[in-house]
Enzyme design. Structure first.
Site, short mmCIF file in Angstrom:
data_model
loop_
_atom_site.label_atom_id
_atom_site.label_comp_id
_atom_site.label_asym_id
_atom_site.label_seq_id
_atom_site.Cartn_x
_atom_site.Cartn_y
_atom_site.Cartn_z
CE LYS A 152 -1.73 1.44 4.10
NZ LYS A 152 -1.24 2.87 4.39
CG ASN A 153 2.33 2.52 3.66
OD1 ASN A 153 1.22 2.91 3.12
ND2 ASN A 153 2.74 2.31 4.80
C1 EPZ Z 1 4.43 6.85 6.36
O1 EPZ Z 1 3.60 7.93 6.86
C2 EPZ Z 1 3.51 5.88 6.24
N1 EPZ Z 1 2.33 6.14 5.56
C3 EPZ Z 1 3.10 5.20 7.72
O2 EPZ Z 1 2.02 4.15 7.51
C4 EPZ Z 1 4.26 5.07 8.72
O3 EPZ Z 1 3.78 4.67 9.96
C5 EPZ Z 1 5.18 6.22 8.45
O4 EPZ Z 1 5.42 6.51 7.14
C6 EPZ Z 1 6.40 5.98 9.21
O5 EPZ Z 1 7.12 4.94 8.78
C7 EPZ Z 1 2.39 5.98 4.25
O6 EPZ Z 1 3.68 5.83 3.52
C8 EPZ Z 1 1.41 6.48 3.36
P1 EPZ Z 1 6.45 10.11 8.40
P2 EPZ Z 1 4.13 9.54 7.09
O7 EPZ Z 1 6.22 11.33 7.72
O8 EPZ Z 1 5.16 9.56 5.74
C9 EPZ Z 1 6.90 13.57 11.83
C10 EPZ Z 1 0.30 2.81 7.72
O9 EPZ Z 1 0.03 2.06 8.92
N2 EPZ Z 1 6.53 14.64 10.90
O10 EPZ Z 1 7.69 9.28 8.13
O11 EPZ Z 1 3.17 10.40 7.27
C11 EPZ Z 1 5.43 12.67 12.07
O12 EPZ Z 1 4.57 13.44 12.75
C12 EPZ Z 1 0.60 4.05 7.79
O13 EPZ Z 1 0.49 2.09 6.68
C13 EPZ Z 1 6.68 15.82 11.10
O14 EPZ Z 1 6.64 16.30 12.32
O15 EPZ Z 1 5.09 9.43 8.39
C14 EPZ Z 1 6.09 11.30 12.61
O16 EPZ Z 1 6.10 11.52 14.01
C15 EPZ Z 1 0.60 4.87 9.25
N3 EPZ Z 1 6.71 16.73 10.10
C16 EPZ Z 1 7.42 11.31 12.10
O17 EPZ Z 1 7.58 12.70 11.75
C17 EPZ Z 1 6.37 16.17 8.85
O18 EPZ Z 1 6.13 17.19 7.84
C18 EPZ Z 1 7.42 10.29 10.87
O19 EPZ Z 1 6.40 10.62 10.05
C19 EPZ Z 1 6.32 14.92 8.62
C20 EPZ Z 1 6.46 14.15 9.46
#
Ligand code: EPZ
Length: 433
Positions: free
Chosen positions: A22-23
């Site tokens: 999916k991701n």
């Molecule tokens: C991706 O989400 C995945 N989703 C998530 O999977 C996964 O849990 C996550 O990466 C971590 O591996 C998809 O790929 C569609 P991040 P994403 O940006 O990209 C913070 C599932 O279950 N952050 O890596 O949104 C954020 O709050 C889903 O399939 C900021 O602060 O996650 C988090 O604490 C759930 N500012 C951390 O970084 C930003 O601009 C990692 O988030 C971006 C992120």
């Protein structure tokens, strides 16, 4: 609202085929916006989030054909709208992945600022900061992110992520491939899905090196063209089925997977006494004789470490291990909501901040529980499979977002699982055995 009725206590045995990731499919589908030519994607999982992403592309003006269930042929020749509306973004935050390609190809994009979700506030400030480093002007207007390239085209630059962000890295990669000049992404995410997206973009004519490492270099090109690509298998679905075999004391052959994307998870599960044999580069044989699991601590961190998307499923497994295990969640600030539901089933879990202490082995007893997010739903299904008696899981629309035909797949392996819809007459998927 659909529910799952599961009668636990049966070992799962047999063979399961893993669906596409999916991701990876989500950013790859967004990347089709970067060209007017046709891009064909194979092994796209048939899950709710991809149906939503397809709708977004069509709302923007793309044509999406589905010659067979897992293939999407996209032509974004006639994009007339550069906006992802709130109605769509609020149902799926991955819609923000439209920002990078729209900005990269058309020099403009307007995407509703995604709200938070169950597992955290999930801002996209790092995405926007990186776009600004590429010369975009970004503003917030009535809840929408509005981004535009002053001269219609972004300028390649050095960009740096203060925190590793998976979709942040993906969004900037897609914005940079058509920028003028070279872009370097420092502290890039290293997930296999990033490599898969880079492979698709390079097939379309991009010039990306370093994907999968924390430094990605992109030479901007004038345009991208047609391509055909097969999405990698879903590593989290794979790991979820490994836990399903272990927690039910069964024996599973898991096909169409990529063990090399799961080394940290496989290593940790072997430490807990799960037997995992790589019979070839895309097949695993999993069993846990006697279910004598050992409790082992884990901390979630960005790839290649133990993934946050497996934290909930691992917590369920540890309820069946002898002794205490400590689980530390470092990625999201609110990703323990499954814990209270597991306690309802008889687990012994203490939460303090981002740390959970699980004491096993608990005798899980079936009860009504409620899913809160995609991976929490998976953890409740796993617990129900191990519990004595009946468990009714509510709000399973969460699991439908990321697990293809989970009822059918589990039913074929011997699970007693039934989908209960509000009106049974619509022939909804149901498997009981
Ligand atoms: C991706 O989400 C995945 N989703 C998530 O999977 C996964 O849990 C996550 O990466 C971590 O591996 C998809 O790929 C569609 P991040 P994403 O940006 O990209 C913070 C599932 O279950 N952050 O890596 O949104 C954020 O709050 C889903 O399939 C900021 O602060 O996650 C988090 O604490 C759930 N500012 C951390 O970084 C930003 O601009 C990692 O988030 C971006 C992120």
């Amino acid at each position: 609202m659909d529910k799952f009725l599961i009668r636990g206590g049966k070992p799962l045995n047999g063979t399961v085929e893993i669906s596409g990731a999916k991701n990876s499919a989500l950013p790859c589908l967004a990347a089709t916006l970067l060209t007017a030519e046709t891009v064909t994607l194979h092994n796209v999982p048939y899950v709710k989030d991809l149906i939503t992403q397809r709708r977004l592309l069509e709302d923007l003006g793309a044509t999406v054909l589905t010659p067979e269930l897992h293939t999407q042929k996209v032509s974004a020749a006639n994009i007339e709208i550069f906006e992802a509306p709130y109605e769509l973004v609020k149902t799926m935050r991955a819609s923000v992945l439209a920002l990078g390609p729209l900005l990269g190809r058309f020099g403009q994009a307007k995407v509703s600022l995604p709200g938070g979700c169950a597992i955290g506030t999930r801002p996209i400030d790092l995405h926007l900061k990186a776009f600004e480093q590429l010369g975009a002007i970004v503003s917030l207007e009535a809840g929408n992110v509005v981004a535009r390239a002053p001269k219609g085209r972004l300028i390649g630059a050095e960009t740096f992520f203060e925190k590793v962000s998976v979709t942040g890295t993906e969004n900037v990669m897609m914005a940079a491939v058509l920028a003028k000049g070279k872009t370097t992404i420092h502290n890039a995410a290293r997930e296999p899905e990033i490599e898969d997206l880079a492979e698709l973009l390079n097939k379309m004519g991009a010039e990306i090196t370093g994907a999968g490492t924390s430094k990605i270099e992109i030479e901007g090109v004038e345009s991208l063209g047609e391509a055909e690509h097969t999405i990698i298998p879903d590593r989290i679905e794979t790991a979820t089925f490994i836990v399903a075999a272990a927690i039910t004391g069964g024996e599973l052959t898991i096909e169409n997977c990529q063990p090399k994307h799961l080394t940290a998870v496989i290593e940790k599960l072997r430490e807990t006494n799960v037997e995992i044999i790589e019979t070839d580069e895309s097949t695993l044989l999993v069993r846990c004789p006697g279910k004598n699991l050992r409790s082992k601590d884990v901390t979630t961190e960005p790839h290649p470490a133990f993934p946050t998307d497996m934290q909930a499923q691992y917590m369920t497994l540890m309820t069946q291990a002898e002794g205490a295990s400590t689980i530390v969640e470092t990625i999201f600030e609110n990703r323990f909501m499954h814990a209270s539901e597991l306690v309802r089933l008889g687990a012994d879990i203490q939460i303090s901040g981002n740390t959970a202490v699980v004491r096993g082995k608990s005798n899980l007893m079936g009860a009504p529980v409620q899913a809160s997010d995609l991976r929490a739903s998976a953890s409740l299904v796993l617990a129900a499979l191990a519990a004595e008696g009946e468990t009714l899981i509510d709000r399973v629309y969460h699991i439908d977002r990321g697990y293809e035909r989970i009822v059918r797949k589990l039913g074929k392996l011997g699970a007693s699982i039934e989908r209960i819809t509000d009106n049974m007459s619509n022939g909804a998927e149901q498997t009981t055995s």
